[in-house]
Motif scaffolding. Structure first.
Motif, PDB file in Angstrom:
ATOM      1  N   THR A 230       0.822  -1.218   0.000  1.00 15.87           N
ATOM      2  CA  THR A 230       0.000   0.000   0.000  1.00 15.87           C
ATOM      3  C   THR A 230       0.853   1.264   0.000  1.00 15.87           C
ATOM      4  OG1 THR A 230      -0.197  -0.129   2.417  1.00 15.87           O
ATOM      5  CG2 THR A 230      -2.017  -1.049   1.122  1.00 15.87           C
ATOM      6  N   LEU A 231       2.051   1.194   0.564  1.00 12.59           N
ATOM      7  CA  LEU A 231       2.934   2.359   0.599  1.00 12.59           C
ATOM      8  C   LEU A 231       3.824   2.471  -0.637  1.00 12.59           C
ATOM      9  CD1 LEU A 231       4.022   2.203   4.357  1.00 12.59           C
ATOM     10  CD2 LEU A 231       2.259   3.644   3.314  1.00 12.59           C
ATOM     11  N   ASN A 232       3.807   1.453  -1.500  1.00 11.46           N
ATOM     12  CA  ASN A 232       4.655   1.455  -2.692  1.00 11.46           C
ATOM     13  C   ASN A 232       3.869   2.037  -3.876  1.00 11.46           C
ATOM     14  OD1 ASN A 232       6.454   0.996  -4.755  1.00 11.46           O
ATOM     15  ND2 ASN A 232       6.938  -1.101  -4.120  1.00 11.46           N
ATOM     16  N   LEU A 233       3.801   3.335  -3.917  1.00 14.94           N
ATOM     17  CA  LEU A 233       2.990   4.019  -4.929  1.00 14.94           C
ATOM     18  C   LEU A 233       3.543   3.825  -6.340  1.00 14.94           C
ATOM     19  CD1 LEU A 233       2.142   7.299  -2.981  1.00 14.94           C
ATOM     20  CD2 LEU A 233       0.878   5.132  -3.064  1.00 14.94           C
ATOM     21  N   LYS A 234       4.864   3.751  -6.495  1.00 25.37           N
ATOM     22  CA  LYS A 234       5.447   3.513  -7.821  1.00 25.37           C
ATOM     23  C   LYS A 234       5.016   2.155  -8.370  1.00 25.37           C
ATOM     24  CE  LYS A 234       9.664   6.289  -7.532  1.00 25.37           C
ATOM     25  NZ  LYS A 234      11.134   6.243  -7.580  1.00 25.37           N
ATOM     26  N   SER A 235       5.030   1.146  -7.520  1.00 26.03           N
ATOM     27  CA  SER A 235       4.648  -0.188  -7.965  1.00 26.03           C
ATOM     28  C   SER A 235       3.153  -0.257  -8.262  1.00 26.03           C
ATOM     29  CB  SER A 235       5.024  -1.231  -6.912  1.00 26.03           C
ATOM     30  OG  SER A 235       4.833  -2.532  -7.425  1.00 26.03           O
ATOM     31  N   GLN A 236       2.341   0.433  -7.486  1.00 25.65           N
ATOM     32  CA  GLN A 236       0.897   0.453  -7.733  1.00 25.65           C
ATOM     33  C   GLN A 236       0.546   1.172  -9.031  1.00 25.65           C
ATOM     34  OE1 GLN A 236      -1.912   1.359  -4.566  1.00 25.65           O
ATOM     35  NE2 GLN A 236      -0.210   1.249  -3.118  1.00 25.65           N
ATOM     36  N   ALA A 237       1.378   2.119  -9.437  1.00 23.53           N
ATOM     37  CA  ALA A 237       1.097   2.869 -10.669  1.00 23.53           C
ATOM     38  C   ALA A 237       1.105   1.955 -11.888  1.00 23.53           C
ATOM     39  CB  ALA A 237       2.118   3.990 -10.836  1.00 23.53           C
ATOM     40  N   ILE A 238       1.867   0.889 -11.854  1.00 20.63           N
ATOM     41  CA  ILE A 238       1.980  -0.008 -13.010  1.00 20.63           C
ATOM     42  C   ILE A 238       0.633  -0.663 -13.332  1.00 20.63           C
ATOM     43  CG2 ILE A 238       3.137  -2.063 -13.941  1.00 20.63           C
ATOM     44  CD1 ILE A 238       5.008   0.407 -13.649  1.00 20.63           C
ATOM     45  N   PRO A 239       0.026  -1.420 -12.419  1.00 22.19           N
ATOM     46  CA  PRO A 239      -1.254  -2.041 -12.771  1.00 22.19           C
ATOM     47  C   PRO A 239      -2.350  -1.012 -13.072  1.00 22.19           C
ATOM     48  CG  PRO A 239      -0.759  -2.387 -10.443  1.00 22.19           C
ATOM     49  CD  PRO A 239       0.465  -1.810 -11.064  1.00 22.19           C
ATOM     50  N   ARG A 240      -2.302   0.111 -12.411  1.00 24.43           N
ATOM     51  CA  ARG A 240      -3.304   1.153 -12.690  1.00 24.43           C
ATOM     52  C   ARG A 240      -3.183   1.658 -14.119  1.00 24.43           C
ATOM     53  NH1 ARG A 240      -3.016   4.437  -6.935  1.00 24.43           N
ATOM     54  NH2 ARG A 240      -4.284   2.933  -5.787  1.00 24.43           N
ATOM     55  N   LYS A 241      -1.945   1.944 -14.553  1.00 24.85           N
ATOM     56  CA  LYS A 241      -1.731   2.424 -15.933  1.00 24.85           C
ATOM     57  C   LYS A 241      -2.111   1.369 -16.955  1.00 24.85           C
ATOM     58  CE  LYS A 241       1.927   5.721 -14.871  1.00 24.85           C
ATOM     59  NZ  LYS A 241       3.376   6.009 -14.959  1.00 24.85           N
ATOM     60  N   LEU A 242      -1.985   0.107 -16.588  1.00 22.66           N
ATOM     61  CA  LEU A 242      -2.299  -0.986 -17.503  1.00 22.66           C
ATOM     62  C   LEU A 242      -3.779  -1.358 -17.508  1.00 22.66           C
ATOM     63  CD1 LEU A 242       0.819  -3.220 -16.782  1.00 22.66           C
ATOM     64  CD2 LEU A 242       0.324  -1.962 -18.892  1.00 22.66           C
ATOM     65  N   GLY A 243      -4.586  -0.695 -16.681  1.00 18.95           N
ATOM     66  CA  GLY A 243      -6.023  -0.951 -16.671  1.00 18.95           C
ATOM     67  C   GLY A 243      -6.468  -2.120 -15.813  1.00 18.95           C
ATOM     68  N   PHE A 244      -5.605  -2.579 -14.901  1.00 23.85           N
ATOM     69  CA  PHE A 244      -5.993  -3.640 -13.977  1.00 23.85           C
ATOM     70  C   PHE A 244      -7.071  -3.117 -13.028  1.00 23.85           C
ATOM     71  CE2 PHE A 244      -2.467  -5.775 -15.646  1.00 23.85           C
ATOM     72  CZ  PHE A 244      -2.257  -7.018 -15.044  1.00 23.85           C
ATOM     73  N   GLN A 245      -7.899  -4.019 -12.544  1.00 22.24           N
ATOM     74  CA  GLN A 245      -8.934  -3.686 -11.566  1.00 22.24           C
ATOM     75  C   GLN A 245      -8.374  -3.873 -10.159  1.00 22.24           C
ATOM     76  OE1 GLN A 245     -12.205  -2.669 -12.272  1.00 22.24           O
ATOM     77  NE2 GLN A 245     -11.384  -2.510 -14.341  1.00 22.24           N
ATOM     78  N   GLN A 246      -8.586  -2.886  -9.304  1.00 27.37           N
ATOM     79  CA  GLN A 246      -8.202  -3.051  -7.903  1.00 27.37           C
ATOM     80  C   GLN A 246      -9.288  -3.854  -7.216  1.00 27.37           C
ATOM     81  OE1 GLN A 246      -6.946   0.460  -5.735  1.00 27.37           O
ATOM     82  NE2 GLN A 246      -7.554  -0.462  -3.793  1.00 27.37           N
ATOM     83  N   GLU A 247      -8.902  -4.955  -6.585  1.00 28.62           N
ATOM     84  CA  GLU A 247      -9.875  -5.830  -5.949  1.00 28.62           C
ATOM     85  C   GLU A 247      -9.976  -5.608  -4.449  1.00 28.62           C
ATOM     86  OE1 GLU A 247      -9.155  -9.902  -7.012  1.00 28.62           O
ATOM     87  OE2 GLU A 247      -9.918  -9.569  -9.034  1.00 28.62           O
TER      88      GLU A 247
END
Length: 181
Positions: A134-151
């Motif tokens: 949750t604190l790794n915002l750079k890593s979270q940006a990857i699935p978000r940019k790729l259109g992954f769904q947050q579950e």
């Protein structure tokens, strides 16, 4: 196996020949990588990397994972792979890391796209997951940019540096993915 991203970036299936270069990439970014990845303290020597790579090769032979070294201008700068492959459920999870010197150039987004295409086309996966602290915002940006769904959030799901971290779970289903996007 090699997946070509462009003239400067390739994904080479992880092999012992990459051990020294991977150790250099880890050492160059050890402080940053250690913040969110539990394995970093265990990779102190070329021998440690060779032992790890041999385990990766065994997992590949067993059909449980496929992992690649991210090569930038023929130098290892990180890793990416499809892990926890489940043939029955046609699922897997992407894990990745990139040396600080290679960040901010779109390398990981393009590497993920190539690996997702590979997973859906070649491995016939139905679902691919990505987890990030949750604190790794750079890593979270990857699935978000790729259109992954947050579950959701997997509470205290991974132990790093003696502390349990919450992980955000993202997923992509085969029919949602725009191949070669």
């Amino acid at each position: 196996m090699i997946i070509t991203i462009d003239q400067n970036i390739t994904l080479e299936q992880t092999a012992v020949k990459h051990a020294e270069g991977l150790l250099e990439a880890i050492n160059s970014s050890r402080a940053q990588l250690s913040e969110f990845l539990p394995w970093v303290p265990n990779m102190q020597s070329v021998g440690d990397l060779i032992a790890y790579i041999r385990k990766c090769e065994q997992l590949y032979e067993q059909g449980l994972e496929v992992s690649f070294v991210i090569m930038l201008d023929n130098q290892p700068v990180g890793r990416i792979g499809l892990h926890y492959l489940n043939v029955f459920n046609q699922s897997g999870a992407i894990g990745y890391w990139l040396a600080e010197s290679a960040q901010g150039r779109g390398i990981m987004i393009r590497s993920c796209k190539a690996l997702i295409d590979y997973g859906f086309k070649e491995l016939a996966l139905h679902r691919i997951e990505i987890k990030a602290a949750t604190l790794n915002l750079k890593s979270q940006a990857i699935p978000r940019k790729l259109g992954f769904q947050q579950e959701g959030v997997l509470r205290q799901s991974e132990k790093v540096n003696g502390k349990f971290l919450d992980l955000v779970l993202y997923s992509m289903l085969h029919h949602e993915w725009k191949m070669d996007a």
